[in-house]
Design a protein around this motif. Structure first.
Motif, PDB file in Angstrom:
ATOM      1  N   GLY A   1      66.945  -7.925 -22.704  1.00  0.00           N
ATOM      2  CA  GLY A   1      67.968  -8.965 -23.306  1.00  0.00           C
ATOM      3  C   GLY A   1      68.162 -10.323 -22.192  1.00  0.00           C
ATOM      4  O   GLY A   1      67.706  -9.911 -21.066  1.00  0.00           O
ATOM      5  N   PRO A   2      68.862 -11.056 -23.071  1.00  0.00           N
ATOM      6  CA  PRO A   2      68.829 -12.394 -22.085  1.00  0.00           C
ATOM      7  C   PRO A   2      69.990 -12.249 -20.895  1.00  0.00           C
ATOM      8  O   PRO A   2      70.625 -11.223 -20.844  1.00  0.00           O
ATOM      9  CB  PRO A   2      69.722 -13.210 -22.852  1.00  0.00           C
ATOM     10  N   PHE A   3      69.611 -12.885 -19.854  1.00  0.00           N
ATOM     11  CA  PHE A   3      70.621 -12.846 -18.606  1.00  0.00           C
ATOM     12  C   PHE A   3      71.925 -13.588 -18.989  1.00  0.00           C
ATOM     13  O   PHE A   3      71.887 -14.617 -19.561  1.00  0.00           O
ATOM     14  CB  PHE A   3      69.882 -13.641 -17.625  1.00  0.00           C
ATOM     15  N   THR A   4      72.982 -12.984 -18.767  1.00  0.00           N
ATOM     16  CA  THR A   4      74.445 -13.397 -19.133  1.00  0.00           C
ATOM     17  C   THR A   4      74.958 -14.253 -18.304  1.00  0.00           C
ATOM     18  O   THR A   4      75.878 -15.052 -18.572  1.00  0.00           O
ATOM     19  CB  THR A   4      75.274 -11.991 -19.548  1.00  0.00           C
ATOM     20  N   GLY A   5      74.412 -14.307 -16.846  1.00  0.00           N
ATOM     21  CA  GLY A   5      74.898 -15.100 -15.692  1.00  0.00           C
ATOM     22  C   GLY A   5      74.248 -14.912 -14.750  1.00  0.00           C
ATOM     23  O   GLY A   5      73.372 -14.248 -14.688  1.00  0.00           O
ATOM     24  N   LEU A   6      74.721 -15.690 -13.405  1.00  0.00           N
ATOM     25  CA  LEU A   6      73.977 -15.450 -12.310  1.00  0.00           C
ATOM     26  C   LEU A   6      74.041 -14.210 -11.864  1.00  0.00           C
ATOM     27  O   LEU A   6      73.178 -13.735 -11.227  1.00  0.00           O
ATOM     28  CB  LEU A   6      74.491 -16.556 -11.322  1.00  0.00           C
ATOM     29  N   ALA A   7      75.378 -13.481 -11.810  1.00  0.00           N
ATOM     30  CA  ALA A   7      75.622 -12.178 -11.210  1.00  0.00           C
ATOM     31  C   ALA A   7      74.654 -11.281 -12.051  1.00  0.00           C
ATOM     32  O   ALA A   7      74.059 -10.370 -11.458  1.00  0.00           O
ATOM     33  CB  ALA A   7      77.152 -11.763 -11.454  1.00  0.00           C
ATOM     34  N   ASP A   8      74.570 -11.304 -13.406  1.00  0.00           N
ATOM     35  CA  ASP A   8      73.625 -10.592 -14.174  1.00  0.00           C
ATOM     36  C   ASP A   8      72.067 -10.394 -13.697  1.00  0.00           C
ATOM     37  O   ASP A   8      71.330  -9.670 -13.382  1.00  0.00           O
ATOM     38  CB  ASP A   8      73.934 -10.818 -15.650  1.00  0.00           C
ATOM     39  N   PHE A   9      71.912 -11.929 -13.450  1.00  0.00           N
ATOM     40  CA  PHE A   9      70.557 -11.955 -12.997  1.00  0.00           C
ATOM     41  C   PHE A   9      70.127 -11.266 -11.644  1.00  0.00           C
ATOM     42  O   PHE A   9      69.026 -10.685 -11.374  1.00  0.00           O
ATOM     43  CB  PHE A   9      70.275 -13.604 -13.081  1.00  0.00           C
ATOM     44  N   CYS A  10      71.102 -11.831 -10.817  1.00  0.00           N
ATOM     45  CA  CYS A  10      70.865 -10.987  -9.292  1.00  0.00           C
ATOM     46  C   CYS A  10      70.917  -9.376  -9.525  1.00  0.00           C
ATOM     47  O   CYS A  10      70.075  -8.920  -8.693  1.00  0.00           O
ATOM     48  CB  CYS A  10      72.017 -11.430  -8.499  1.00  0.00           C
ATOM     49  N   ALA A  11      71.777  -8.988 -10.246  1.00  0.00           N
ATOM     50  CA  ALA A  11      71.656  -7.571 -10.314  1.00  0.00           C
ATOM     51  C   ALA A  11      70.538  -7.026 -10.948  1.00  0.00           C
ATOM     52  O   ALA A  11      69.945  -5.793 -10.448  1.00  0.00           O
ATOM     53  CB  ALA A  11      72.962  -6.918 -11.119  1.00  0.00           C
ATOM     54  N   ARG A  12      70.070  -7.508 -11.948  1.00  0.00           N
ATOM     55  CA  ARG A  12      68.848  -6.966 -12.574  1.00  0.00           C
ATOM     56  C   ARG A  12      67.620  -7.323 -11.985  1.00  0.00           C
ATOM     57  O   ARG A  12      66.500  -6.813 -12.247  1.00  0.00           O
ATOM     58  CB  ARG A  12      68.801  -7.620 -14.113  1.00  0.00           C
ATOM     59  N   MET A  13      67.431  -8.339 -11.271  1.00  0.00           N
ATOM     60  CA  MET A  13      66.416  -8.918 -10.419  1.00  0.00           C
ATOM     61  C   MET A  13      66.196  -8.446  -9.042  1.00  0.00           C
ATOM     62  O   MET A  13      65.473  -9.180  -8.325  1.00  0.00           O
ATOM     63  CB  MET A  13      66.096 -10.441 -10.580  1.00  0.00           C
ATOM     64  N   SER A  14      67.306  -7.600  -8.448  1.00  0.00           N
ATOM     65  CA  SER A  14      67.172  -7.326  -7.036  1.00  0.00           C
ATOM     66  C   SER A  14      66.048  -6.624  -6.951  1.00  0.00           C
ATOM     67  O   SER A  14      65.449  -5.696  -7.568  1.00  0.00           O
ATOM     68  CB  SER A  14      68.398  -6.351  -6.842  1.00  0.00           C
ATOM     69  N   GLY A  15      65.199  -6.917  -5.806  1.00  0.00           N
ATOM     70  CA  GLY A  15      63.863  -6.454  -5.483  1.00  0.00           C
ATOM     71  C   GLY A  15      62.929  -6.985  -6.238  1.00  0.00           C
ATOM     72  O   GLY A  15      61.653  -6.529  -6.253  1.00  0.00           O
ATOM     73  N   MET A  16      63.345  -8.008  -6.834  1.00  0.00           N
ATOM     74  CA  MET A  16      61.969  -8.924  -7.576  1.00  0.00           C
ATOM     75  C   MET A  16      60.754  -9.460  -6.748  1.00  0.00           C
ATOM     76  O   MET A  16      61.088  -9.760  -5.320  1.00  0.00           O
ATOM     77  CB  MET A  16      62.700 -10.248  -8.112  1.00  0.00           C
ATOM     78  N   PRO A  17      59.576  -8.997  -7.200  1.00  0.00           N
ATOM     79  CA  PRO A  17      58.496  -9.709  -6.390  1.00  0.00           C
ATOM     80  C   PRO A  17      58.518 -10.955  -6.511  1.00  0.00           C
ATOM     81  O   PRO A  17      58.975 -11.701  -7.283  1.00  0.00           O
ATOM     82  CB  PRO A  17      57.265  -8.937  -7.185  1.00  0.00           C
ATOM     83  N   GLY A  18      58.098 -11.884  -5.415  1.00  0.00           N
ATOM     84  CA  GLY A  18      57.975 -13.138  -5.402  1.00  0.00           C
ATOM     85  C   GLY A  18      57.243 -13.463  -4.237  1.00  0.00           C
ATOM     86  O   GLY A  18      56.884 -12.740  -3.511  1.00  0.00           O
ATOM     87  N   GLU A  19      57.535 -14.975  -3.981  1.00  0.00           N
ATOM     88  CA  GLU A  19      56.925 -15.417  -2.835  1.00  0.00           C
ATOM     89  C   GLU A  19      57.620 -15.387  -1.722  1.00  0.00           C
ATOM     90  O   GLU A  19      58.721 -15.075  -1.851  1.00  0.00           O
ATOM     91  CB  GLU A  19      56.584 -17.025  -3.448  1.00  0.00           C
ATOM     92  N   LYS A  20      57.069 -15.784  -0.330  1.00  0.00           N
ATOM     93  CA  LYS A  20      57.837 -15.701   0.609  1.00  0.00           C
ATOM     94  C   LYS A  20      58.916 -16.884   0.773  1.00  0.00           C
ATOM     95  O   LYS A  20      59.887 -16.827   1.129  1.00  0.00           O
ATOM     96  CB  LYS A  20      57.197 -15.557   2.002  1.00  0.00           C
ATOM     97  N   LYS A  21      58.602 -18.005   0.178  1.00  0.00           N
ATOM     98  CA  LYS A  21      59.329 -19.192   0.102  1.00  0.00           C
ATOM     99  C   LYS A  21      60.628 -18.874  -0.983  1.00  0.00           C
ATOM    100  O   LYS A  21      60.418 -18.039  -1.841  1.00  0.00           O
ATOM    101  CB  LYS A  21      58.680 -20.380  -0.154  1.00  0.00           C
ATOM    102  N   THR A  22      61.666 -19.630  -0.700  1.00  0.00           N
ATOM    103  CA  THR A  22      62.488 -19.488  -1.801  1.00  0.00           C
ATOM    104  C   THR A  22      62.557 -20.861  -2.778  1.00  0.00           C
ATOM    105  O   THR A  22      62.040 -21.784  -2.412  1.00  0.00           O
ATOM    106  CB  THR A  22      64.112 -19.634  -1.009  1.00  0.00           C
TER     107      THR A  22
END
Length: 186
Positions: free
Chosen positions: A126-147
């Motif tokens: 489902g779509p992300f509903t806000g920044l808090a939803d994005f953070c909650a769902r993407m915690s532990g997200m794989p990614g680059e070392k840079k921000t």
């Protein structure tokens, strides 16, 4: 080979000389034909399906700054709009969208392919509903070392790029909290 075909050493040397002269010409001719065919096909695609063609080119050249800038200039010259990335719409790569080109998530500076693919996969729920939803769902997200650069993000999460804090931990502390609670106590 000369003994096998019963050639004299002089005749074999002349044959080899003629073959080497032709090889220099034939090699160039074969490459010229291949490049001409490639140029013809590229011109055909750019003429008949320019949005799709340039979306594919932008995706393939995203890490070559000089070539990428030339392609974005060509996109503007042809009057094709380049849409900003959208967390709830963009795919990983650049892609056609209603006669324009939507910027892919991997095209955002310092996001990378792994993080953008994880976002797209998570978005299937489902779509992300806000920044808090994005953070909650993407915690532990794989990614680059840079921000991600704070100047390249633009999405439907309710915050514009200059107001976004840098770094996932900082985003989580500042945005993923319940209204009225202290940071980190959501």
């Amino acid at each position: 080979c000369a003994r096998h075909h019963h050639l004299s050493p002089e005749r074999a040397a002349r044959l080899f000389e003629r073959m080497s002269l032709f090889a220099g010409f034939a090699f160039n001719k074969a490459h010229s034909v291949a490049y001409a065919l490639l140029a013809y096909r590229t011109a055909y695609l750019k003429t008949h399906v320019p949005v799709e063609f340039l979306a594919a080119c932008l995706s393939s050249e995203v890490h070559d700054t000089g070539r990428f800038q030339a392609l974005t200039a060509e996109t503007a010259r042809l009057g094709i709009r380049l849409l900003r990335p959208d967390i709830n719409v963009s795919g990983t790569a650049y892609r056609p969208e209603d006669g324009a080109i939507r910027t892919g998530l991997a095209g955002i500076r310092n996001v990378g392919a792994a993080a953008s693919e994880a976002i797209v996969v998570e978005r299937h729920r489902g779509p992300f509903t806000g920044l808090a939803d994005f953070c909650a769902r993407m915690s532990g997200m794989p990614g680059e070392k840079k921000t991600p650069s704070p100047h390249t993000a633009d999405n439907r999460l309710g915050m514009r790029a200059p107001k976004l804090p840098c770094g996932c931990a900082m985003v989580a502390r500042h945005a993923c909290t319940a209204p009225g609670s202290a940071p980190g106590t959501a």
